[in-house]
Design an enzyme around this catalytic site. Sequence first.
Site, PDB file in Angstrom:
ATOM      1  N   ASN A  11       8.199  -4.239  -5.313  1.00  0.00           N
ATOM      2  CA  ASN A  11       8.387  -4.155  -6.972  1.00  0.00           C
ATOM      3  C   ASN A  11       8.042  -2.593  -7.300  1.00  0.00           C
ATOM      4  O   ASN A  11       6.622  -3.061  -6.900  1.00  0.00           O
ATOM      5  CB  ASN A  11       7.653  -5.282  -7.785  1.00  0.00           C
ATOM      6  CG  ASN A  11       7.647  -5.228  -9.540  1.00  0.00           C
ATOM      7  OD1 ASN A  11       8.304  -4.316  -9.655  1.00  0.00           O
ATOM      8  ND2 ASN A  11       6.380  -5.798 -10.155  1.00  0.00           N
ATOM      9  N   LYS A  13       8.293  -1.554  -9.913  1.00  0.00           N
ATOM     10  CA  LYS A  13       7.162  -1.066 -10.969  1.00  0.00           C
ATOM     11  C   LYS A  13       7.818   0.113 -11.382  1.00  0.00           C
ATOM     12  O   LYS A  13       9.187   0.323 -11.200  1.00  0.00           O
ATOM     13  CB  LYS A  13       5.921  -0.812 -10.969  1.00  0.00           C
ATOM     14  CG  LYS A  13       5.562  -2.447 -10.519  1.00  0.00           C
ATOM     15  CD  LYS A  13       4.070  -2.682 -10.128  1.00  0.00           C
ATOM     16  CE  LYS A  13       2.991  -3.427  -9.918  1.00  0.00           C
ATOM     17  NZ  LYS A  13       1.932  -4.421  -9.910  1.00  0.00           N
ATOM     18  N   HIS A  99       5.629 -10.756 -15.223  1.00  0.00           N
ATOM     19  CA  HIS A  99       5.033 -10.445 -14.480  1.00  0.00           C
ATOM     20  C   HIS A  99       3.910 -10.159 -16.141  1.00  0.00           C
ATOM     21  O   HIS A  99       3.714 -10.035 -16.776  1.00  0.00           O
ATOM     22  CB  HIS A  99       5.602  -8.674 -14.581  1.00  0.00           C
ATOM     23  CG  HIS A  99       4.632  -8.295 -12.919  1.00  0.00           C
ATOM     24  ND1 HIS A  99       3.924  -8.021 -13.347  1.00  0.00           N
ATOM     25  CD2 HIS A  99       4.938  -8.436 -12.233  1.00  0.00           C
ATOM     26  CE1 HIS A  99       3.463  -6.548 -12.508  1.00  0.00           C
ATOM     27  NE2 HIS A  99       3.645  -7.653 -11.295  1.00  0.00           N
ATOM     28  N   GLU A 101       2.487  -7.763 -15.962  1.00  0.00           N
ATOM     29  CA  GLU A 101       2.272  -6.652 -16.682  1.00  0.00           C
ATOM     30  C   GLU A 101       3.000  -6.568 -18.269  1.00  0.00           C
ATOM     31  O   GLU A 101       3.351  -5.929 -19.071  1.00  0.00           O
ATOM     32  CB  GLU A 101       2.819  -5.050 -15.479  1.00  0.00           C
ATOM     33  CG  GLU A 101       1.659  -5.026 -14.964  1.00  0.00           C
ATOM     34  CD  GLU A 101       1.810  -4.470 -14.189  1.00  0.00           C
ATOM     35  OE1 GLU A 101       2.901  -3.832 -13.333  1.00  0.00           O
ATOM     36  OE2 GLU A 101       1.294  -4.280 -13.054  1.00  0.00           O
ATOM     37  N   GLU A 169       0.920 -13.710  -8.511  1.00  0.00           N
ATOM     38  CA  GLU A 169      -0.064 -13.121  -8.719  1.00  0.00           C
ATOM     39  C   GLU A 169      -1.353 -13.090  -9.489  1.00  0.00           C
ATOM     40  O   GLU A 169      -1.017 -12.537 -10.649  1.00  0.00           O
ATOM     41  CB  GLU A 169       1.062 -12.076  -9.273  1.00  0.00           C
ATOM     42  CG  GLU A 169       2.287 -11.463  -8.376  1.00  0.00           C
ATOM     43  CD  GLU A 169       2.516 -10.239  -8.719  1.00  0.00           C
ATOM     44  OE1 GLU A 169       3.342  -9.441  -7.872  1.00  0.00           O
ATOM     45  OE2 GLU A 169       2.946  -9.976  -9.822  1.00  0.00           O
ATOM     46  N   GLY A 175      -3.089  -4.039  -7.879  1.00  0.00           N
ATOM     47  CA  GLY A 175      -3.226  -2.638  -8.028  1.00  0.00           C
ATOM     48  C   GLY A 175      -4.631  -2.184  -7.732  1.00  0.00           C
ATOM     49  O   GLY A 175      -5.257  -1.301  -7.713  1.00  0.00           O
ATOM     50  N   SER A 215      -2.071  -6.732  -3.957  1.00  0.00           N
ATOM     51  CA  SER A 215      -3.349  -5.719  -3.046  1.00  0.00           C
ATOM     52  C   SER A 215      -2.596  -6.366  -1.890  1.00  0.00           C
ATOM     53  O   SER A 215      -3.660  -6.120  -0.798  1.00  0.00           O
ATOM     54  CB  SER A 215      -4.015  -6.272  -3.822  1.00  0.00           C
ATOM     55  OG  SER A 215      -4.432  -5.287  -4.338  1.00  0.00           O
TER      56      SER A 215
HETATM   57  P1  13P Z   1       0.327  -4.503  -5.993  1.00  0.00           P
HETATM   58  O1  13P Z   1       0.505  -5.422  -4.346  1.00  0.00           O
HETATM   59  O2  13P Z   1       0.092  -2.806  -6.141  1.00  0.00           O
HETATM   60  O3  13P Z   1      -0.762  -5.221  -6.318  1.00  0.00           O
HETATM   61  O4  13P Z   1       1.352  -5.031  -7.063  1.00  0.00           O
HETATM   62  C1  13P Z   1       1.311  -5.891  -7.281  1.00  0.00           C
HETATM   63  C2  13P Z   1       2.204  -6.955  -7.383  1.00  0.00           C
HETATM   64  O5  13P Z   1       2.525  -6.955  -9.576  1.00  0.00           O
HETATM   65  C3  13P Z   1       3.644  -6.960  -7.139  1.00  0.00           C
HETATM   66  O6  13P Z   1       4.516  -7.524  -8.694  1.00  0.00           O
END
Ligand code: 13P
Length: 260
Positions: A11, A13, A99, A101, A169, A175, A215
């Site tokens: 992803n 983002k 997601h 976010e 997740e 992150g 992560s």
């Molecule tokens: P990270 O791998 O940067 O922690 O992000 C995970 C994520 O949100 C994937 O959709």
Amino acid sequence: MKSHIPLIVGNWKMNPATLGKARKLFLDTRKEIGRKKLETQIAVAPPFPFLSEMQRLSPSQRIGLAAQDVFFESIGAHTGEVSLPMLKSVGVSSVIVGHSERRAAGETDEEIYKDIQAIFKSGVTAIVCVGEKARDAQGNYFGIVEAQIRSAIRSIPKTKLKQLVIAYEPVWAIGTGNHATAEDVHEMKLFIQKIIADQFGRDAIKKVRVLYGGSVKKKNAHALLAVGQVDGFLIGGASLKPKEFAAIIHIAESHGKGTL
Ligand code: 13P
């Protein structure tokens, strides 16, 4: 039970900043993955404006294309939204839904439910993200994940379950460099499978893949697969680093073949 073919989704983002950089990221990723035929399924989810160029760069779909979100209506006066027919027309075969976010930006369980209904009708795969904001000693996070899943998958026809992927997740792991332990991931995987079995019967477990995200790095990938028993990963930060992303894919491939 034989495990699923691993699925690794990057992803991106809101990265990278330009089409030129996206092209480079895609080509570097393809180069690092290498030419050897893999069983592991791979997809990346670039920002919308880059999708059609990524489709051009990967006509074989060896690296599949995923979208980061979708709007459930198929056409019309919905400024700023993107529909499934549009996504399919540029080669998208799976869509990330719910997601954290997007949820943090105001997306509700009801909208996620409608998106999933539209995705199932369109024949693409739904990668449904669930996860708690924080862990508490009482285990309330199980209830949070359960409510998210039950709301998202209510009224999905059993015949379409192969189109369903659940990505666990935990928000606190995204992150932060702070991934969930492989044991905790395993516990959550079993819990998610129990919810699926409750709703659709035990044989449904074979059809629905459960991914972990938060992560994921090459240094924790093996334990998350071997002990966590997940069917693959949804990867943010590490998918922007072609060597790291490819290393995780190769770990998943060896794990899937039982050679690690
Ligand atoms: P990270 O791998 O940067 O922690 O992000 C995970 C994520 O949100 C994937 O959709």
